[in-house]
Motif scaffolding. Structure first.
Motif, PDB file in Angstrom:
ATOM      1  N   ASP A   8       0.853  -1.184   0.000  1.00 43.45           N
ATOM      2  CA  ASP A   8       0.000   0.000   0.000  1.00 43.45           C
ATOM      3  C   ASP A   8       0.895   1.242   0.000  1.00 43.45           C
ATOM      4  O   ASP A   8       2.120   1.152   0.121  1.00 43.45           O
ATOM      5  N   ARG A   9       0.271   2.386  -0.149  1.00 44.83           N
ATOM      6  CA  ARG A   9       1.018   3.642  -0.249  1.00 44.83           C
ATOM      7  C   ARG A   9       1.892   3.887   0.976  1.00 44.83           C
ATOM      8  O   ARG A   9       3.038   4.318   0.850  1.00 44.83           O
ATOM      9  N   VAL A  10       1.371   3.606   2.155  1.00 47.61           N
ATOM     10  CA  VAL A  10       2.143   3.828   3.382  1.00 47.61           C
ATOM     11  C   VAL A  10       3.381   2.932   3.402  1.00 47.61           C
ATOM     12  O   VAL A  10       4.474   3.389   3.748  1.00 47.61           O
ATOM     13  N   ALA A  11       3.244   1.691   3.022  1.00 46.84           N
ATOM     14  CA  ALA A  11       4.393   0.776   3.003  1.00 46.84           C
ATOM     15  C   ALA A  11       5.445   1.258   2.003  1.00 46.84           C
ATOM     16  O   ALA A  11       6.647   1.165   2.278  1.00 46.84           O
ATOM     17  N   ARG A  12       5.003   1.775   0.856  1.00 45.20           N
ATOM     18  CA  ARG A  12       5.961   2.293  -0.131  1.00 45.20           C
ATOM     19  C   ARG A  12       6.697   3.518   0.404  1.00 45.20           C
ATOM     20  O   ARG A  12       7.905   3.642   0.241  1.00 45.20           O
ATOM     21  N   ILE A  13       5.961   4.420   1.073  1.00 43.54           N
ATOM     22  CA  ILE A  13       6.592   5.609   1.654  1.00 43.54           C
ATOM     23  C   ILE A  13       7.576   5.193   2.740  1.00 43.54           C
ATOM     24  O   ILE A  13       8.704   5.699   2.809  1.00 43.54           O
ATOM     25  N   GLN A  14       7.174   4.250   3.570  1.00 45.26           N
ATOM     26  CA  GLN A  14       8.030   3.773   4.641  1.00 45.26           C
ATOM     27  C   GLN A  14       9.299   3.135   4.064  1.00 45.26           C
ATOM     28  O   GLN A  14      10.407   3.368   4.573  1.00 45.26           O
ATOM     29  N   ALA A  15       9.165   2.350   3.012  1.00 46.57           N
ATOM     30  CA  ALA A  15      10.336   1.720   2.379  1.00 46.57           C
ATOM     31  C   ALA A  15      11.278   2.781   1.817  1.00 46.57           C
ATOM     32  O   ALA A  15      12.507   2.656   1.941  1.00 46.57           O
ATOM     33  N   ARG A  21      16.809   7.085   4.901  1.00 47.81           N
ATOM     34  CA  ARG A  21      17.205   7.425   6.269  1.00 47.81           C
ATOM     35  C   ARG A  21      17.129   6.196   7.157  1.00 47.81           C
ATOM     36  O   ARG A  21      16.294   6.100   8.053  1.00 47.81           O
ATOM     37  N   PRO A  22      18.013   5.212   6.933  1.00 43.59           N
ATOM     38  CA  PRO A  22      17.981   3.986   7.738  1.00 43.59           C
ATOM     39  C   PRO A  22      18.276   4.233   9.219  1.00 43.59           C
ATOM     40  O   PRO A  22      18.013   3.372  10.050  1.00 43.59           O
ATOM     41  N   ASP A  23      18.774   5.428   9.535  1.00 46.64           N
ATOM     42  CA  ASP A  23      19.091   5.766  10.920  1.00 46.64           C
ATOM     43  C   ASP A  23      17.857   6.165  11.732  1.00 46.64           C
ATOM     44  O   ASP A  23      17.936   6.310  12.950  1.00 46.64           O
ATOM     45  N   ILE A  24      16.702   6.337  11.072  1.00 48.89           N
ATOM     46  CA  ILE A  24      15.480   6.760  11.763  1.00 48.89           C
ATOM     47  C   ILE A  24      14.469   5.617  11.775  1.00 48.89           C
ATOM     48  O   ILE A  24      14.226   4.972  10.754  1.00 48.89           O
ATOM     49  N   ASP A  25      13.879   5.391  12.916  1.00 47.97           N
ATOM     50  CA  ASP A  25      12.834   4.367  13.051  1.00 47.97           C
ATOM     51  C   ASP A  25      11.544   4.912  12.440  1.00 47.97           C
ATOM     52  O   ASP A  25      10.917   5.817  12.989  1.00 47.97           O
ATOM     53  N   VAL A  26      11.166   4.378  11.300  1.00 44.22           N
ATOM     54  CA  VAL A  26       9.946   4.838  10.623  1.00 44.22           C
ATOM     55  C   VAL A  26       8.768   3.903  10.887  1.00 44.22           C
ATOM     56  O   VAL A  26       7.707   4.067  10.291  1.00 44.22           O
ATOM     57  N   SER A  27       8.913   2.990  11.818  1.00 44.44           N
ATOM     58  CA  SER A  27       7.833   2.037  12.091  1.00 44.44           C
ATOM     59  C   SER A  27       6.535   2.697  12.569  1.00 44.44           C
ATOM     60  O   SER A  27       5.458   2.138  12.312  1.00 44.44           O
ATOM     61  N   PRO A  28       6.558   3.872  13.235  1.00 45.14           N
ATOM     62  CA  PRO A  28       5.273   4.473  13.607  1.00 45.14           C
ATOM     63  C   PRO A  28       4.370   4.756  12.409  1.00 45.14           C
ATOM     64  O   PRO A  28       3.139   4.785  12.543  1.00 45.14           O
ATOM     65  N   GLN A  29       4.960   4.928  11.239  1.00 46.26           N
ATOM     66  CA  GLN A  29       4.152   5.181  10.044  1.00 46.26           C
ATOM     67  C   GLN A  29       3.215   4.022   9.728  1.00 46.26           C
ATOM     68  O   GLN A  29       2.185   4.232   9.095  1.00 46.26           O
ATOM     69  N   ARG A  30       3.576   2.822  10.172  1.00 48.78           N
ATOM     70  CA  ARG A  30       2.704   1.672   9.899  1.00 48.78           C
ATOM     71  C   ARG A  30       1.312   1.918  10.448  1.00 48.78           C
ATOM     72  O   ARG A  30       0.314   1.554   9.823  1.00 48.78           O
ATOM     73  N   VAL A  31       1.233   2.546  11.613  1.00 47.51           N
ATOM     74  CA  VAL A  31      -0.069   2.822  12.233  1.00 47.51           C
ATOM     75  C   VAL A  31      -0.508   4.258  11.949  1.00 47.51           C
ATOM     76  O   VAL A  31      -1.602   4.486  11.436  1.00 47.51           O
ATOM     77  N   ILE A  32       0.339   5.225  12.289  1.00 50.98           N
ATOM     78  CA  ILE A  32      -0.042   6.635  12.165  1.00 50.98           C
ATOM     79  C   ILE A  32      -0.332   6.992  10.707  1.00 50.98           C
ATOM     80  O   ILE A  32      -1.333   7.658  10.410  1.00 50.98           O
ATOM     81  N   GLY A  33       0.516   6.575   9.800  1.00 47.67           N
ATOM     82  CA  GLY A  33       0.305   6.882   8.379  1.00 47.67           C
ATOM     83  C   GLY A  33      -1.006   6.320   7.860  1.00 47.67           C
ATOM     84  O   GLY A  33      -1.747   6.992   7.137  1.00 47.67           O
ATOM     85  N   ARG A  34      -1.293   5.101   8.247  1.00 54.10           N
ATOM     86  CA  ARG A  34      -2.552   4.483   7.790  1.00 54.10           C
ATOM     87  C   ARG A  34      -3.768   5.141   8.447  1.00 54.10           C
ATOM     88  O   ARG A  34      -4.780   5.354   7.795  1.00 54.10           O
ATOM     89  N   LEU A  35      -3.664   5.465   9.735  1.00 55.92           N
ATOM     90  CA  LEU A  35      -4.768   6.159  10.398  1.00 55.92           C
ATOM     91  C   LEU A  35      -5.001   7.532   9.772  1.00 55.92           C
ATOM     92  O   LEU A  35      -6.143   7.950   9.588  1.00 55.92           O
ATOM     93  N   HIS A  36      -3.915   8.213   9.444  1.00 58.46           N
ATOM     94  CA  HIS A  36      -4.031   9.532   8.820  1.00 58.46           C
ATOM     95  C   HIS A  36      -4.732   9.428   7.463  1.00 58.46           C
ATOM     96  O   HIS A  36      -5.644  10.205   7.163  1.00 58.46           O
ATOM     97  N   ARG A  37      -4.326   8.465   6.674  1.00 60.71           N
ATOM     98  CA  ARG A  37      -4.974   8.257   5.365  1.00 60.71           C
ATOM     99  C   ARG A  37      -6.425   7.825   5.553  1.00 60.71           C
ATOM    100  O   ARG A  37      -7.323   8.285   4.838  1.00 60.71           O
TER     101      ARG A  37
END
Length: 180
Positions: A8-15, A21-37
């Motif tokens: 999905d779009r969120v997974a593509r953005i997260q990837a 920026r592999p130095d930043i934990d982007v895992s919150p996007q799994r929930v927050i990004g999807r809730l926002h959408r």
């Protein structure tokens, strides 16, 4: 890793962020990004119904707050602001438009001649009853995209999360733990 087309779009953005920026934990996007959408999509779907009745989301909210008050379907503007979670300035604009449309009236308060009372008119009551009925059918249609078991699991999680978010510090960046 999944094929990009199956994500999905969120997974593509997260990837993309993980790659850049592999130095930043982007895992919150799994929930927050999807809730926002999801919130955006739900708002679009809900506003379709409001528009059928010539109402904005905020105007619908004001009429609902008056209707929920019970007979004689009236509240002070400050009370309306509290029941709709908007500022009194934004509330005044909504009330002005609803009054011009003949859906509400304003009068002086019996208790405080400086205060005002906003009340549903007959046409306002009729309109909000029709609009709210269709709104609830629309919400049912949207919720039925989940199974009853999924909805039952989701509701208490969202309730707890919202409660915790609403009861924390006013500062949106406030930390719950010790500061550095």
């Amino acid at each position: 890793m999944k094929d990009r087309k199956s994500q999905d779009r969120v997974a593509r953005i997260q990837a993309d962020w993980h790659r850049e920026r592999p130095d930043i934990d982007v895992s919150p996007q799994r929930v927050i990004g999807r809730l926002h959408r999801l919130a955006g999509r739900l708002s679009e779907e809900l506003c379709v119904v409001y528009g059928r009745y010539g109402l904005s989301e905020g105007e619908f909210d004001v009429l609902c707050a008056l209707r929920r008050a019970g007979e004689p379907y009236e509240r002070a503007p400050g009370e309306l602001a509290a029941h709709t979670m908007v500022t009194t300035g934004a509330m005044s604009k909504r009330i002005d438009r609803l009054e011009r449309a003949g859906l509400v009236t304003r009068r002086r308060s019996d208790d405080d001649q400086r205060g005002r009372i906003v009340a549903l008119t007959g046409p306002g009551l009729e309109l909000i009853d029709l609009a709210f009925t269709e709104h609830m059918r629309n919400e049912r249609r949207l919720l039925d995209l989940l199974t009853p078991a999924e909805a039952e699991l989701l509701e208490p999680l969202l309730t707890r999360w919202l409660s915790r978010l609403e009861h924390r510090s006013v500062d949106p960046m406030a930390r719950s733990g010790p500061t550095d």
